[in-house]
Scaffold this motif. Structure first.
Motif, PDB file in Angstrom:
ATOM      1  N   GLY A  71      30.213  92.243  39.673  1.00 58.86           N
ATOM      2  CA  GLY A  71      31.628  92.530  39.799  1.00 58.86           C
ATOM      3  C   GLY A  71      32.249  92.917  38.485  1.00 58.86           C
ATOM      4  O   GLY A  71      31.589  93.206  37.499  1.00 58.86           O
ATOM      5  N   ALA A  72      33.578  92.870  38.435  1.00 58.14           N
ATOM      6  CA  ALA A  72      34.317  93.322  37.272  1.00 58.14           C
ATOM      7  C   ALA A  72      34.455  92.231  36.247  1.00 58.14           C
ATOM      8  O   ALA A  72      34.043  91.090  36.427  1.00 58.14           O
ATOM      9  N   GLU A  73      35.119  92.553  35.165  1.00 55.55           N
ATOM     10  CA  GLU A  73      35.307  91.636  34.046  1.00 55.55           C
ATOM     11  C   GLU A  73      36.224  90.490  34.440  1.00 55.55           C
ATOM     12  O   GLU A  73      37.200  90.644  35.172  1.00 55.55           O
ATOM     13  N   VAL A  74      35.905  89.267  34.001  1.00 58.29           N
ATOM     14  CA  VAL A  74      36.701  88.088  34.327  1.00 58.29           C
ATOM     15  C   VAL A  74      37.871  87.994  33.369  1.00 58.29           C
ATOM     16  O   VAL A  74      37.736  88.224  32.182  1.00 58.29           O
ATOM     17  N   ARG A  75      39.007  87.642  33.899  1.00 55.47           N
ATOM     18  CA  ARG A  75      40.178  87.491  33.075  1.00 55.47           C
ATOM     19  C   ARG A  75      40.794  86.115  33.307  1.00 55.47           C
ATOM     20  O   ARG A  75      40.743  85.568  34.384  1.00 55.47           O
ATOM     21  N   GLY A  76      41.455  85.555  32.293  1.00 55.24           N
ATOM     22  CA  GLY A  76      42.169  84.298  32.428  1.00 55.24           C
ATOM     23  C   GLY A  76      41.249  83.102  32.344  1.00 55.24           C
ATOM     24  O   GLY A  76      40.093  83.179  31.923  1.00 55.24           O
ATOM     25  N   ALA A  77      41.783  81.946  32.750  1.00 49.23           N
ATOM     26  CA  ALA A  77      41.032  80.692  32.687  1.00 49.23           C
ATOM     27  C   ALA A  77      39.897  80.698  33.709  1.00 49.23           C
ATOM     28  O   ALA A  77      39.896  81.468  34.655  1.00 49.23           O
ATOM     29  N   ALA A  78      38.931  79.791  33.477  1.00 46.04           N
ATOM     30  CA  ALA A  78      37.791  79.693  34.390  1.00 46.04           C
ATOM     31  C   ALA A  78      38.255  79.212  35.758  1.00 46.04           C
ATOM     32  O   ALA A  78      39.247  78.490  35.885  1.00 46.04           O
ATOM     33  N   PRO A  79      37.595  79.604  36.828  1.00 45.34           N
ATOM     34  CA  PRO A  79      37.954  79.141  38.177  1.00 45.34           C
ATOM     35  C   PRO A  79      37.857  77.617  38.281  1.00 45.34           C
ATOM     36  O   PRO A  79      37.104  76.959  37.569  1.00 45.34           O
ATOM     37  N   GLN A  80      38.634  77.060  39.226  1.00 41.69           N
ATOM     38  CA  GLN A  80      38.628  75.629  39.495  1.00 41.69           C
ATOM     39  C   GLN A  80      37.928  75.381  40.829  1.00 41.69           C
ATOM     40  O   GLN A  80      38.228  76.047  41.826  1.00 41.69           O
ATOM     41  N   VAL A  81      37.001  74.414  40.823  1.00 40.40           N
ATOM     42  CA  VAL A  81      36.196  74.130  42.016  1.00 40.40           C
ATOM     43  C   VAL A  81      36.540  72.740  42.545  1.00 40.40           C
ATOM     44  O   VAL A  81      36.562  71.774  41.793  1.00 40.40           O
ATOM     45  N   GLU A  82      36.831  72.668  43.839  1.00 36.22           N
ATOM     46  CA  GLU A  82      37.057  71.390  44.517  1.00 36.22           C
ATOM     47  C   GLU A  82      36.148  71.327  45.739  1.00 36.22           C
ATOM     48  O   GLU A  82      36.022  72.310  46.473  1.00 36.22           O
ATOM     49  N   ALA A  83      35.541  70.167  45.941  1.00 34.49           N
ATOM     50  CA  ALA A  83      34.652  69.977  47.091  1.00 34.49           C
ATOM     51  C   ALA A  83      34.876  68.599  47.679  1.00 34.49           C
ATOM     52  O   ALA A  83      35.155  67.638  46.951  1.00 34.49           O
ATOM     53  N   SER A  84      34.765  68.498  49.003  1.00 33.68           N
ATOM     54  CA  SER A  84      34.962  67.219  49.680  1.00 33.68           C
ATOM     55  C   SER A  84      34.112  67.168  50.932  1.00 33.68           C
ATOM     56  O   SER A  84      33.765  68.204  51.507  1.00 33.68           O
ATOM     57  N   ASP A 143      33.200  60.864  55.261  1.00 36.05           N
ATOM     58  CA  ASP A 143      32.159  60.512  54.290  1.00 36.05           C
ATOM     59  C   ASP A 143      31.281  59.363  54.753  1.00 36.05           C
ATOM     60  O   ASP A 143      30.433  58.885  54.006  1.00 36.05           O
ATOM     61  N   SER A 144      31.494  58.931  56.006  1.00 35.91           N
ATOM     62  CA  SER A 144      30.633  57.899  56.609  1.00 35.91           C
ATOM     63  C   SER A 144      30.444  58.253  58.072  1.00 35.91           C
ATOM     64  O   SER A 144      31.428  58.360  58.823  1.00 35.91           O
ATOM     65  N   VAL A 145      29.196  58.458  58.510  1.00 37.82           N
ATOM     66  CA  VAL A 145      28.918  58.904  59.872  1.00 37.82           C
ATOM     67  C   VAL A 145      27.731  58.136  60.434  1.00 37.82           C
ATOM     68  O   VAL A 145      26.959  57.519  59.693  1.00 37.82           O
ATOM     69  N   LEU A 146      27.620  58.190  61.759  1.00 40.27           N
ATOM     70  CA  LEU A 146      26.434  57.644  62.419  1.00 40.27           C
ATOM     71  C   LEU A 146      25.302  58.656  62.342  1.00 40.27           C
ATOM     72  O   LEU A 146      25.524  59.860  62.225  1.00 40.27           O
ATOM     73  N   ILE A 147      24.101  58.177  62.431  1.00 42.82           N
ATOM     74  CA  ILE A 147      22.928  59.043  62.361  1.00 42.82           C
ATOM     75  C   ILE A 147      22.998  60.095  63.464  1.00 42.82           C
ATOM     76  O   ILE A 147      23.300  59.791  64.617  1.00 42.82           O
ATOM     77  N   GLY A 148      22.780  61.375  63.091  1.00 40.89           N
ATOM     78  CA  GLY A 148      22.818  62.474  64.050  1.00 40.89           C
ATOM     79  C   GLY A 148      24.184  63.102  64.218  1.00 40.89           C
ATOM     80  O   GLY A 148      24.287  64.181  64.802  1.00 40.89           O
ATOM     81  N   ASP A 149      25.265  62.444  63.722  1.00 43.03           N
ATOM     82  CA  ASP A 149      26.600  63.020  63.843  1.00 43.03           C
ATOM     83  C   ASP A 149      26.806  64.130  62.815  1.00 43.03           C
ATOM     84  O   ASP A 149      26.163  64.159  61.766  1.00 43.03           O
ATOM     85  N   ARG A 150      27.762  65.011  63.110  1.00 43.16           N
ATOM     86  CA  ARG A 150      28.081  66.092  62.188  1.00 43.16           C
ATOM     87  C   ARG A 150      29.131  65.649  61.180  1.00 43.16           C
ATOM     88  O   ARG A 150      29.996  64.828  61.500  1.00 43.16           O
ATOM     89  N   PHE A 151      29.066  66.228  59.982  1.00 39.57           N
ATOM     90  CA  PHE A 151      30.133  66.071  59.009  1.00 39.57           C
ATOM     91  C   PHE A 151      30.254  67.379  58.232  1.00 39.57           C
ATOM     92  O   PHE A 151      29.341  68.210  58.232  1.00 39.57           O
ATOM     93  N   THR A 152      31.401  67.585  57.606  1.00 35.12           N
ATOM     94  CA  THR A 152      31.743  68.875  57.010  1.00 35.12           C
ATOM     95  C   THR A 152      31.860  68.770  55.499  1.00 35.12           C
ATOM     96  O   THR A 152      32.517  67.858  54.973  1.00 35.12           O
ATOM     97  N   LEU A 153      31.205  69.693  54.809  1.00 36.27           N
ATOM     98  CA  LEU A 153      31.377  69.869  53.371  1.00 36.27           C
ATOM     99  C   LEU A 153      32.259  71.096  53.171  1.00 36.27           C
ATOM    100  O   LEU A 153      31.908  72.194  53.588  1.00 36.27           O
ATOM    101  N   GLU A 154      33.442  70.891  52.563  1.00 43.88           N
ATOM    102  CA  GLU A 154      34.392  71.982  52.339  1.00 43.88           C
ATOM    103  C   GLU A 154      34.533  72.226  50.844  1.00 43.88           C
ATOM    104  O   GLU A 154      34.747  71.296  50.072  1.00 43.88           O
TER     105      GLU A 154
END
Length: 322
Positions: A9-22, A26-37
């Motif tokens: 891609g093109a040249e980066v400008r400004g401050a570095a990107p900010q990353v958030e993850a959750s 964060d507690s599930v039963l075995i076999g249940d689905r959970f989401t990483l965003e």
């Protein structure tokens, strides 16, 4: 296991990107689905890259069921927020630390890796067992009782009944085999050609589609029948014992075949979803149910033997030579 890809891609400008993850929950039963965003806030001219995961796994214990495309969820002038979601599950209990989620970005000739501020952690539990209301008793020694003639006579009668039943089953099986063998011969004495695996699978899939099982609430029966058709096809097409094996055992044997990775991944997703439906009470939506039918249908069409159209039966080559 983790492979990082980078967008050009093109040249980066400004401050570095900010990353958030959750992770939610964060507690599930075995076999249940959970989401990483994961969300990345960055300048519109900055270029970031997302990690890819080999074999559909985030690690040895956590599987990736699906992942969404990158979506722009907010834009304010030059600033924009990107979001990506991963649907995960685990079939082994434990507390798993996934660390900080990595994202790559470029700044002119520099490549750097950014991480989310907080490390990711999920706890997978099993159903609790109430030990307080359980009573443990000592093992009693066996008691000796005299053998009565009436008891001995009952054993003899039951043994004879079992032998008679076994003999009847053998006779019925033998007659069924003879009728099937006779039905497999044409009037001129030539054997009737066997139906190729892909033709039988397509016929069974079309019959299943017309039954509309999941539309009437029979989701578990639908996936059981759908995977049964695919297993029968795999057994006839690749010579593996798919009807007697678990999903993981089938996938291990498919790695030794010449099947394209794309079709192998489709089968892994189909078997994983079917196992969740049958054992974890997962309820896919209507679009997913319909999509897996077409996945199975085109999988059979795309993986059938290259000479299937040219050779209508197994005896074609011998008949041509004669």
């Amino acid at each position: 296991m983790l492979l990082l890809g980078l967008w050009s891609g093109a040249e980066v400008r400004g401050a570095a990107p900010q990353v958030e993850a959750s992770i939610r929950p964060d507690s599930v039963l075995i076999g249940d689905r959970f989401t990483l965003e994961v969300e990345v806030r960055k300048d519109m001219m900055q270029v970031v890259g997302w990690p890819s995961f080999a074999e559909g796994r985030m690690n040895d214990r956590i599987e990736i069921l699906s992942e969404s495309p990158v979506d722009t969820v907010a834009a304010d002038g030059r600033q924009q927020t990107l979001r990506k979601r991963y649907e995960l599950t685990s079939f082994e209990a434990g507390a798993y630390d996934l660390g900080q989620f990595p994202v790559l970005y470029t700044d002119k000739n520099i490549v750097d890796t950014l991480y989310s501020a907080q490390p990711l952690r999920v706890v997978v539990t099993t159903l609790p067992v109430d030990t307080q209301n359980s009573t443990v008793y000592d093992i009693k020694s066996p008691e000796q009782a005299p053998l009565l003639v009436s008891e001995f006579g009952g054993y003899v009668v039951r043994t004879l009944l079992v032998l008679l039943l076994a003999a009847a089953l053998v006779i019925l099986g033998w007659r069924w085999w003879r009728r099937r063998r006779a039905a497999a011969v044409e009037p001129d004495g030539k054997p009737i050609p066997a139906v190729p695996p892909h033709e039988r699978a397509i016929q069974d899939l079309e019959t299943l589609h017309n039954q509309k099982l999941w539309q009437s609430g029979k989701v578990k029966q639908y996936y059981t029948r759908l995977t049964g058709i695919v297993r029968t096809y795999l057994e006839g097409r690749y010579g593996i014992r798919a009807l007697e094996q678990t999903s993981d055992e089938i996938m291990r044997e498919l790695r030794a075949t010449d099947m394209d990775d794309r079709y192998r991944n489709q089968m892994r997703d189909l078997f994983r979803t079917a196992d969740l439906v049958k054992f974890a009470k997962h309820q896919p939506d209507a679009e997913e149910n319909d999509a897996y039918y077409y996945t199975a249908y085109y999988f059979v069409e795309n993986t059938k033997r290259p000479d299937a159209e040219a050779e209508p039966n197994n005896n074609g080559g011998e008949d041509a030579q004669k």
